[in-house]
Structures are given as C-alpha cells and as structure tokens.
Design a protein around this motif. Structure first.
Motif, PDB file in Angstrom:
ATOM      1  N   LEU A 199       0.830  -1.210   0.000  1.00  0.00           N
ATOM      2  CA  LEU A 199       0.000   0.000   0.000  1.00  0.00           C
ATOM      3  C   LEU A 199       0.860   1.254   0.000  1.00  0.00           C
ATOM      4  CD1 LEU A 199      -2.876  -0.823   2.540  1.00  0.00           C
ATOM      5  CD2 LEU A 199      -3.099  -0.446   0.099  1.00  0.00           C
ATOM      6  N   MET A 200       1.840   1.317   0.908  1.00  0.00           N
ATOM      7  CA  MET A 200       2.693   2.494   0.979  1.00  0.00           C
ATOM      8  C   MET A 200       3.544   2.634  -0.280  1.00  0.00           C
ATOM      9  SD  MET A 200       2.067   4.156   3.774  1.00  0.00           S
ATOM     10  CE  MET A 200       0.364   3.791   3.300  1.00  0.00           C
ATOM     11  N   VAL A 252      -2.112  14.049   2.905  1.00  0.00           N
ATOM     12  CA  VAL A 252      -3.252  13.603   3.717  1.00  0.00           C
ATOM     13  C   VAL A 252      -3.593  12.143   3.436  1.00  0.00           C
ATOM     14  CG1 VAL A 252      -5.687  14.002   4.243  1.00  0.00           C
ATOM     15  CG2 VAL A 252      -4.172  15.949   3.816  1.00  0.00           C
ATOM     16  N   VAL A 253      -3.556  11.754   2.164  1.00  0.00           N
ATOM     17  CA  VAL A 253      -3.979  10.402   1.780  1.00  0.00           C
ATOM     18  C   VAL A 253      -3.049   9.344   2.364  1.00  0.00           C
ATOM     19  CG1 VAL A 253      -4.334   8.828  -0.159  1.00  0.00           C
ATOM     20  CG2 VAL A 253      -5.115  11.200  -0.324  1.00  0.00           C
ATOM     21  N   VAL A 261      -5.518   5.422  -6.697  1.00  0.00           N
ATOM     22  CA  VAL A 261      -5.979   4.869  -5.425  1.00  0.00           C
ATOM     23  C   VAL A 261      -6.511   5.946  -4.500  1.00  0.00           C
ATOM     24  CG1 VAL A 261      -4.515   2.830  -5.490  1.00  0.00           C
ATOM     25  CG2 VAL A 261      -3.589   4.955  -4.587  1.00  0.00           C
ATOM     26  N   GLU A 262      -5.928   7.159  -4.540  1.00  0.00           N
ATOM     27  CA  GLU A 262      -6.401   8.199  -3.628  1.00  0.00           C
ATOM     28  C   GLU A 262      -7.809   8.654  -3.985  1.00  0.00           C
ATOM     29  OE1 GLU A 262      -4.643  10.452  -7.022  1.00  0.00           O
ATOM     30  OE2 GLU A 262      -4.224   8.624  -5.929  1.00  0.00           O
ATOM     31  N   ALA A 297      -2.282   4.736   5.911  1.00  0.00           N
ATOM     32  CA  ALA A 297      -1.381   4.050   6.840  1.00  0.00           C
ATOM     33  C   ALA A 297      -2.072   3.788   8.176  1.00  0.00           C
ATOM     34  CB  ALA A 297      -0.125   4.888   7.051  1.00  0.00           C
ATOM     35  N   VAL A 298      -2.789   4.793   8.694  1.00  0.00           N
ATOM     36  CA  VAL A 298      -3.517   4.616   9.953  1.00  0.00           C
ATOM     37  C   VAL A 298      -4.607   3.565   9.797  1.00  0.00           C
ATOM     38  CG1 VAL A 298      -5.122   5.763  11.530  1.00  0.00           C
ATOM     39  CG2 VAL A 298      -2.998   6.890  10.873  1.00  0.00           C
ATOM     40  N   LEU A 299      -5.320   3.615   8.674  1.00  0.00           N
ATOM     41  CA  LEU A 299      -6.377   2.636   8.412  1.00  0.00           C
ATOM     42  C   LEU A 299      -5.817   1.218   8.433  1.00  0.00           C
ATOM     43  CD1 LEU A 299      -9.275   1.905   7.419  1.00  0.00           C
ATOM     44  CD2 LEU A 299      -8.430   2.241   5.096  1.00  0.00           C
TER      45      LEU A 299
END
Length: 640
Positions: free
Chosen positions: A156-157, A355-356, A492-493, A361-363
């Motif tokens: 993801l990152m 922001v994205v 993706v964003e 990452a938190v999600l």
C-alpha cells in the motif's frame, strides 16, 4: 378532560405497598433514577442512584459499596501508556526473550526480501526499503502495544509513494515520510482515530483489492522482461516479452506458490517426528521470499563470475554504492537537475498525498492491531502516535513511508512472538543485511522481485464480497464497485476519496430520513396510534418525524390517542422541543392525546407543561393513560 400538569413516572419508594415520605415531607413521592443514558457521563453511575435502588423492602436499606465494588479500574500512568515498553519490560523473562528471538529472526528473513521488492515497486533503490524496515522495527519496540505488528514497507505504501512521487527526486519521498508521520502523530495526539470509522469495510476491501490489482499490473512487465513504457497494445506487449526474464519470473512464481502450500501439509499421525517435520516445512514456507531472492541472486552471481555482467540474460537491480543508514535532517531544501526545491515546492509536488498517505497508513495499522489484539483493549491513539514516530524517525534515516503489514503480522503470530522486543532482532538482521549484503543487491534479477511482489499481493484481491453485497446491501455494493473501478482508472487516492464521500452521503441520507413505523394497535378495548422510529433520530430527522405524526393524525382522523416511542431520540435539543410543542398544539386543537413513551427524566424536564401530553415508561403506565383518556372521553360525551 385533560390533566393540567405534567406527570413523571419512575421507581417509587414504598414499604408494604404504601408510599413513604421523601426528604421528611409526608405524602411526597421521589423518582429514583438508577441509570439514565442521556445524562452527563459523571452522573450515569453514582452512589446515590445505587442507594435508591437497593434501599427497598420492609423500610430497611441494604447498603452496597457501589464506588468500591463497581468503580472503573484505574488507568496506568500516562508515561506507561505512552512509552509502552515501561509497562512490560519489568516482567520480561528468559522465556519471552527466547520466543521473541525466534520470532524476530523469522520476521527478519521475511522483511528483507519484501523491503527490497517494495522499494522497487515505489521506484526507489533497494536500500530505501531496508532503511524503513530497520527503523520502524526498532521504534515500535518502545512505543508499540501489539507484539504482532511489524512496521516497515508495504505494498500500500509503495504504490501510494509511486502514485505521488513518480519521476520525482528521492528527497521528495523522504519528506513525504516526515509529513505523513507528522499527520499521524497529530491524529494520535488529538485522538482523531474516529476518522477511520467513516471508511466502511466494503470501501476498505475495494481499496485493498484495487491496490493489489495495480501492483500486479505494474509488475507484470518486469516479470516477463517487457521494457516498453506506457500502455502498449497486446501485440506490442507480447512481442516485447524477453524469454529469459519470463522464464525466470514464471519459475519464481511457481516456486513461491508451491512453497506457500508447505505450511498447509498435514500428516496422518501426530508424533514428535511429524511435529518437527511440520515445523521445518513451516519455516521453509515462511522463508520462501528470502530463499527465492537468495538463490536467483546466487545464480546471477555465479554467472557473472564465470563470464561477465554483460553476458547475464536477465534484467538486474540497480547497483547500490553505499547503503549504511546515516542520521541527518530530512531534505526540506535541495537541488536536483539544476533546480532548487524549497519546502513549498515539495508541498506542491506532493499535493493530496500529504493527507492520503497517513490516512491509509492509519487505516491499515489500526485494522491489523484490531485483528491481533488479545484482550480487546486497543489504544488506537497510541498506535497512531507510534506509527507517526516511526515515519518521522525514518525520515531522518532516508526511509520511505511505512505502516504495518498483515503478512508480516501473521508470520510473527505463527512464530510465537510474545512482546514487541522481537523488533530489535528484526532490526539487527536488517542492519546486518545493509552492511554485508549491499554489494550483492545488484545481482538480484528484477523478475524474481516482481514474482515476490505478485505472490504477496495476489491473495489480497478479494472479489467474494461482490455477490454477497449485491444480495444483501445494494448501497455497499455500489460503494465497493465505485471505489474499486476508480482506484484502477483514476488512482488509489481518488478511489478511497470516492468511497468515503459516498459513505458520508449515505449517512446523511439516513440521518435526514429515519425509518419510522406507524401502526394502529389495540389493547383489549383501548385503541391507539403507535409511532415507533426504527433508527436513531437526530435533529436532522425531526421534520420527517413531524410529517409522520401529522400524517398519522390525518389518516386516522384524530380519533385515537398517539403514542410516540422516544427511545431512539439522540441528543435531544431545542429542535426536538419546538417540534413536539408544535405537534402537541395541533393535536390539542383536535382533542388528541399525545403520550411520549420511554423518554428519560432529564429530557422530560426540558419540555414545558402541555395539557395534552403524557409521559410513561412501562406498558402498565401506558394502559393507565389510555384508560383514563377513554373514561374522560366517555364522561364528556355523557355531559354533552
């Protein structure tokens, strides 16, 4: 005939059926509130309320130490909750240390090839992925709360880094890691974890599946040795396939998928020998990425020693000159290709990625923590703080953005990890790889790294919810489909943003149009109109409720009392008060009684005294009101 005053019903003190005085006033009655969900938090559970409940029966009170027996457990000191290692390091023993050592070494063999592959996916050199792996693993030891979580590069990152930093200097990636960590740290400090709650599960699954598909399509070129850029036609694509790279990539895929199945081998007999053999097969299975990268690199190394680098028929990774991490400030200003970048230029280059990236990452990190938390007590704010610190610290070592990964967490869990201390051993192994193996990174074929990436993310593609959502919930189906398609087409964003906005729209529609059931009910000889909300009603749904009440009175021609269930009223405020006053006034003009059922005492006190409004909690009280209304109506008819 209407009652001229407001009546409130509750629990009455009694002795042998007779009412007793309250506050030494004869004939008085006191309402004892045991639990009122709408009052202030500090008033919900009080010793006074507990005494009211237990002080019953034969006029003798039964004292219960509510504060001593039912008080909340004391929270640990804030320092222990924030520097979490202090809460468990005092009980750390040899058994835990050995278990963490095994888990840390196992995780190190998993994270090294993953980090190299994810760095390649992000368009970076191999060492940047390893920088992220070592610093994230070590920082999490001191602040992390879930032993299974492993902070490092993820697909993801990597794909988000590629999305926002493609064709940009590597310094922009490092600043992105710093800014993402800053946002994550702020989210933890201000306890903004609730933002993640606005991303429903179908959107998360669609986003994850869309990202996995993007990774597969992005790596299929390297897997088959295609050198063309852009989107070639099918004919051009198949014509550009390099047989040697394709053979290497497909062979690695077959080996990886085959080794993955070793962990699922079952033996007919359970003996010490079979248990040891099963453990060996499991270790081989989880080390499959490292084995593939090692042996393919070894083949190329032997090939080069026997001939030359130019004679190698495979596309190889970039050469790394120096890979040992050095501590330095993130490059907030730098020069690249005769252009000077300042901080504002970097912000402009990153755009919405600031922001994205941290939200995703938190999600991902909170979802992993929820999956592996043992006691159900997850401190989401602490996890966000820790993730922010990992990314901020990583930016000082030239790392790319990081978060947790399900695959590595599953490996840690299966390896028997006991505490976050396993991250120390993982970090040491990564540092050893950076110091010893750096000159050999150039021998790793790109096809093998692509095979590692594809084999890792292909199982993240989950299309199973499509059929289920279509049959059960059309809204979630369109959220999934829209997010998935936009992730593939527009990025993706934008796919994630579409899912969040669509979910917010559904929430607003639900708040503005609550489901309300209106029915005509009969109890013995008593008939009444029953209005029951089937969803929570906030001030946004007051107009809908007013319309339903008016419609009910019109439909039944004001012939029956109206009973409104108020149990789903949320955050009762002036909007509710004005609506009930207006509706009760209209009903009074048509001589209709309005009974408000299940309304808390605190909310009742917010309403003025209205002649045709009654309050009740129990069904017996409701029947009493209806009976009195029937009798008063019969008396009035007799007089007329």
């Amino acid at each position: 005939m209407r009652w001229p005053r407001k009546h409130t019903f509750g629990l009455w003190r009694s002795s042998n059926g007779a009412s007793k005085a309250s506050n030494n006033q004869p004939g008085g009655a006191t309402v004892a509130t045991i639990y009122d969900p709408n009052c202030e938090e500090k008033e919900k559970y009080t010793l006074q309320n507990g005494d009211e409940f237990y002080d019953q029966g034969n006029g003798q009170g039964h004292t219960v130490d509510v504060e001593g027996k039912y008080s909340k457990p004391k929270q640990a000191h804030w320092l222990l909750r924030r520097i979490y290692i202090l809460s468990w390091i005092r009980s750390y023993d040899r058994e835990r240390a050995f278990a963490d050592l095994i888990a840390g070494i196992t995780l190190g063999l998993t994270i090294i090839p993953q980090s190299i592959a994810y760095a390649a996916l992000a368009g970076l050199s191999s060492e940047y992925g390893l920088y992220s792996a070592f610093i994230g693993s070590i920082i999490y030891v001191f602040f992390g709360t879930i032993p299974q979580v492993s902070i490092g590069p993820t697909s993801l990152m990597a794909i988000l880094t590629l999305q926002f930093c493609a064709d940009k200097p590597v310094q922009v990636v490092i600043v992105l890691a710093f800014l993402a960590g800053l946002v994550e740290l702020a989210m933890g400090v201000f306890q903004l974890g609730f933002i993640v709650s606005f991303i429903p599960d179908p959107v998360t699954k669609a986003f994850t599946s869309g990202t996995a598909v993007i990774v597969v399509f992005a790596q299929i070129k390297n897997l088959l040795g295609v050198r063309m850029k852009g989107f070639p036609s099918l004919g051009e694509f198949f014509g550009s396939i390099k047989p040697s790279d394709a053979a290497m990539g497909i062979s690695c895929m077959v080996v990886l998928l085959s080794l993955r199945l070793l962990s699922q081998v079952k033996f007919k007999q359970d003996t010490p020998l079979t248990r040891r053999l099963k453990k060996v097969l499991w270790y081989i299975s989880i080390s499959r990425n490292a084995l593939v990268v090692f042996f393919t690199g070894l083949i190329v190394f032997i090939w080069v020693k026997n001939s030359s680098m130019a004679a190698v028929p495979f596309a190889l990774s970039s050469k790394v000159s120096s890979a040992m991490p050095s501590f330095k400030l993130p490059p907030f200003a730098f020069e690249y290709q005769n252009r000077t970048y300042v901080f504002t230029d970097i912000l402009h280059e990153l755009g919405s990625g600031i922001v994205v990236v941290p939200i995703v990452a938190v999600l991902a990190n909170v979802a992993i923590a929820k999956a592996f938390v043992t006691d159900g007590n997850l401190d989401a704010s602490q996890e966000m703080l820790t993730l922010g610190l990992c990314n901020i610290a990583g930016s000082f070592f030239s790392a790319m953005p990081t978060c947790g990964a399900f695959t590595r967490s599953a490996v840690s869990q299966a390896s028997g990890v006991r505490t976050p201390m396993a991250g120390i051993y993982t970090g040491m192994i990564v540092l050893s790889a950076l110091s010893i193996l750096t000159p050999y990174f150039q021998y790793i074929p790109k096809a093998s790294l692509s095979a590692v990436l594809i084999a890792a993310v292909i199982f993240m593609i989950d299309l199973a919810p499509v059929k289920e959502l279509w049959q059960t919930n059309k809204k979630d189906f369109f959220s999934w489909m829209g997010s998935f398609i936009i992730c593939l087409v527009a990025g993706v964003e934008l796919g994630l943003l579409f899912g969040i906005v669509l979910s917010m729209v559904f929430i607003l529609l639900r708040l503005g149009n609550p489901k309300i059931e209106v029915s005509l009910k009969k109890h013995e000889s008593l008939t009444y109109v029953h209005v029951v909300p089937h969803s929570d009603i906030y001030y946004t749904g007051v107009d809908t409720l007013r319309g339903e009440l008016r419609g009910a009175c019109s439909l039944y021609r004001n012939d029956f009392p109206v009973v409104l269930d108020c149990g789903r009223f949320m955050q009762f405020d002036a909007t509710f008060t004005e609506m009930l006053k207006a509706v009760s006034k209209e009903m009074a003009e048509n001589d209709v009684l309005l009974i408000l059922q299940n309304m808390s005492l605190k909310v009742q006190e917010m309403l003025p005294v209205i002649g045709n409004v009654r309050f009740c909690q129990e069904d017996s009280q409701l029947v009493s009101h209806l009976q009195q209304e029937k009798e008063s109506g019969a008396t009035l008819d007799a007089k007329l």
